[in-house]
Design an enzyme around this catalytic site. Sequence first.
Site, PDB file in Angstrom:
ATOM      1  N   ARG A  33      80.215  62.224  17.345  1.00 10.67           N
ATOM      2  CA  ARG A  33      79.344  61.912  18.857  1.00 10.67           C
ATOM      3  C   ARG A  33      79.505  63.846  19.166  1.00 10.67           C
ATOM      4  O   ARG A  33      78.269  64.029  19.777  1.00 10.67           O
ATOM      5  CB  ARG A  33      80.048  61.234  20.235  1.00 10.67           C
ATOM      6  CG  ARG A  33      79.512  59.900  19.518  1.00 10.67           C
ATOM      7  CD  ARG A  33      79.869  58.676  20.234  1.00 10.67           C
ATOM      8  NE  ARG A  33      79.186  58.046  20.108  1.00 10.67           N
ATOM      9  CZ  ARG A  33      78.808  56.892  18.962  1.00 10.67           C
ATOM     10  NH1 ARG A  33      80.153  57.031  18.174  1.00 10.67           N
ATOM     11  NH2 ARG A  33      78.672  55.633  19.423  1.00 10.67           N
ATOM     12  N   ARG A 129      73.750  49.193   3.550  1.00 11.49           N
ATOM     13  CA  ARG A 129      73.802  49.001   4.835  1.00 11.49           C
ATOM     14  C   ARG A 129      72.120  48.588   4.931  1.00 11.49           C
ATOM     15  O   ARG A 129      71.697  49.176   4.908  1.00 11.49           O
ATOM     16  CB  ARG A 129      75.240  49.703   5.432  1.00 11.49           C
ATOM     17  CG  ARG A 129      75.999  49.145   4.369  1.00 11.49           C
ATOM     18  CD  ARG A 129      77.353  50.562   5.239  1.00 11.49           C
ATOM     19  NE  ARG A 129      77.650  49.466   7.035  1.00 11.49           N
ATOM     20  CZ  ARG A 129      78.503  50.259   7.633  1.00 11.49           C
ATOM     21  NH1 ARG A 129      79.102  51.590   7.722  1.00 11.49           N
ATOM     22  NH2 ARG A 129      78.590  49.858   8.694  1.00 11.49           N
ATOM     23  N   ASP A 326      86.465  46.719  13.881  1.00 15.32           N
ATOM     24  CA  ASP A 326      87.030  47.354  13.750  1.00 15.32           C
ATOM     25  C   ASP A 326      88.608  47.562  12.395  1.00 15.32           C
ATOM     26  O   ASP A 326      89.286  47.646  12.035  1.00 15.32           O
ATOM     27  CB  ASP A 326      87.029  49.276  13.325  1.00 15.32           C
ATOM     28  CG  ASP A 326      85.857  49.707  13.684  1.00 15.32           C
ATOM     29  OD1 ASP A 326      84.708  49.242  12.666  1.00 15.32           O
ATOM     30  OD2 ASP A 326      85.198  50.530  13.696  1.00 15.32           O
TER      31      ASP A 326
HETATM   32  C1  S3P Z   1      80.735  53.171  15.630  1.00 19.22           C
HETATM   33  C2  S3P Z   1      80.407  51.720  16.223  1.00 19.22           C
HETATM   34  C3  S3P Z   1      81.110  50.323  15.311  1.00 19.22           C
HETATM   35  C4  S3P Z   1      82.445  50.344  14.625  1.00 19.22           C
HETATM   36  C5  S3P Z   1      82.394  51.696  13.817  1.00 19.22           C
HETATM   37  C6  S3P Z   1      81.974  52.998  14.616  1.00 19.22           C
HETATM   38  C7  S3P Z   1      80.332  54.079  16.439  1.00 19.22           C
HETATM   39  O1  S3P Z   1      79.538  50.165  14.068  1.00 19.22           O
HETATM   40  O2  S3P Z   1      82.535  49.114  13.353  1.00 19.22           O
HETATM   41  O3  S3P Z   1      82.879  51.841  12.782  1.00 19.22           O
HETATM   42  O4  S3P Z   1      81.408  54.977  16.438  1.00 19.22           O
HETATM   43  O5  S3P Z   1      79.705  53.790  17.082  1.00 19.22           O
HETATM   44  P1  S3P Z   1      78.508  49.080  14.906  1.00 19.22           P
HETATM   45  O6  S3P Z   1      77.929  49.365  15.899  1.00 19.22           O
HETATM   46  O7  S3P Z   1      77.952  48.982  13.903  1.00 19.22           O
HETATM   47  O8  S3P Z   1      79.170  47.548  15.456  1.00 19.22           O
END
Ligand code: S3P
Length: 449
Positions: A33, A129, A326
């Site tokens: 981000r 995915r 995670d």
């Molecule tokens: C993340 C959101 C999660 C997480 C990923 C990082 C993020 O995924 O599993 O490792 O940085 O927004 P999801 O938003 O698909 O749940």
Amino acid sequence: MSGHDTPIPMTARKSGPLRGTAEVPGDKSISHRSLIFGAMAVGETRVTGLLEGQDVLDTAKAMRAFGAEVTRHAPGEWSVHGVGVGGFSEPADVIDCGNSGTGVRLIMGAMATTAMSATFTGDASLRKRPMGRVTDPLSLFGTQAYGRKGGRLPMTVVGAANPVPVRYTTPVPSAQVKSAILLAGLNAPGQTVVIEREPTRDHSERMLVGFGAELTVEDAKEGRIITLTGRPELRPQTVAVPRDPSSAAFPVCAALITEGSDIFVPGVSQNLTRNGLYPTLVEMGADITFENPREEGGEPVADLRVKFSALKGIEVPPSRAASMIDEFPVLSVVAACAEGITIMRGVKELRVKESDRIDAMARGLEACGVRVEEDEDTLIVHGMGAGNVPGGATCAVHLDHRIAMSFLVLGLATKKPVTVDDGSPIATSFPVFETLMAGLGAALERTPA
Ligand code: S3P
């Protein structure tokens, strides 16, 4: 980088007590981000503590392809000269996001409301995915997407020339989906609203406010309502990336299951949208103390002291799943070393991560002699108690960093060594895993081919 050309098999064997300090690298979510928001601000954003894992390096490269100037000054110290909201230029080539779902989904959102097209791809894991969860809501802005069957990469996204603001309730608990919509909403006029029934990690909301966007969050009956006012001028920031709590989970869990261990893990996030693993471990009987609570990089953090513990199985409340999504692979390893059954329900999102994590953990644990039950949305591990897990297997990683690290942690406490078929994906999120764990006394080695 796309794909992992040369697999690196690795083996973990029974280790003496783990001792010392585990300083884990920067948070992956916040690192992505900082580069993306920095690229959408006007002027120079400075970042310290950036995770230099392959996922984040791929996002840095992508931001350059969209016209931002991204420079590495020293380890973890980066700057981004942003081009402003709506200021991206069309990339000259395909954007390769490697292994990173967060990278590709957030970047799709960031370019979705600018009149240009971009083609995205990734490694064999990312190409499996689902992207429809992001391109469906983006289509409401006027964005078009053309991908492979099932909304898979490679995919070309055509940004909306005249975007309209969107109001969208996310059908799955996903911070990536939420963030993609908010990023797209930045360049749409009026107010974009995202409603999430279950809270997910809130780094985008916190950071957007930091970058000067007008964003409000309201907790209502229908869920968390996030309202963003479009077309702000984002102001560049100095971002101090805190350590990654998802990476901290590996040394923490390793210490809990390795006899005699006593380690110190500084700066672990206590953000309630991220820290569900810790109350879970404490309920299992983990000896963890939370010292020196404070704020770092805009996130609440504490230093953790973690000691080997006799653990018992529990039922993890499904309402906690999003805040530890995670961490389920490594929790299932801890569960295997606990006495009794651990039940993880409401975890079907694990099936669409870097691998099908329910399947990957179930098969690997079974190979190591652990009884496991699963259905679409549930993983149940029959714990064998500390020191009783047989091990002695090679576990398939399926290009998934967290599966690799989880089984290597397990091997520190099994009777016979545990091998993973490929440790190379660990570099996506935790490039110093091997040296950090070895520094604590973990017996890890690359297995000769
Ligand atoms: C993340 C959101 C999660 C997480 C990923 C990082 C993020 O995924 O599993 O490792 O940085 O927004 P999801 O938003 O698909 O749940």
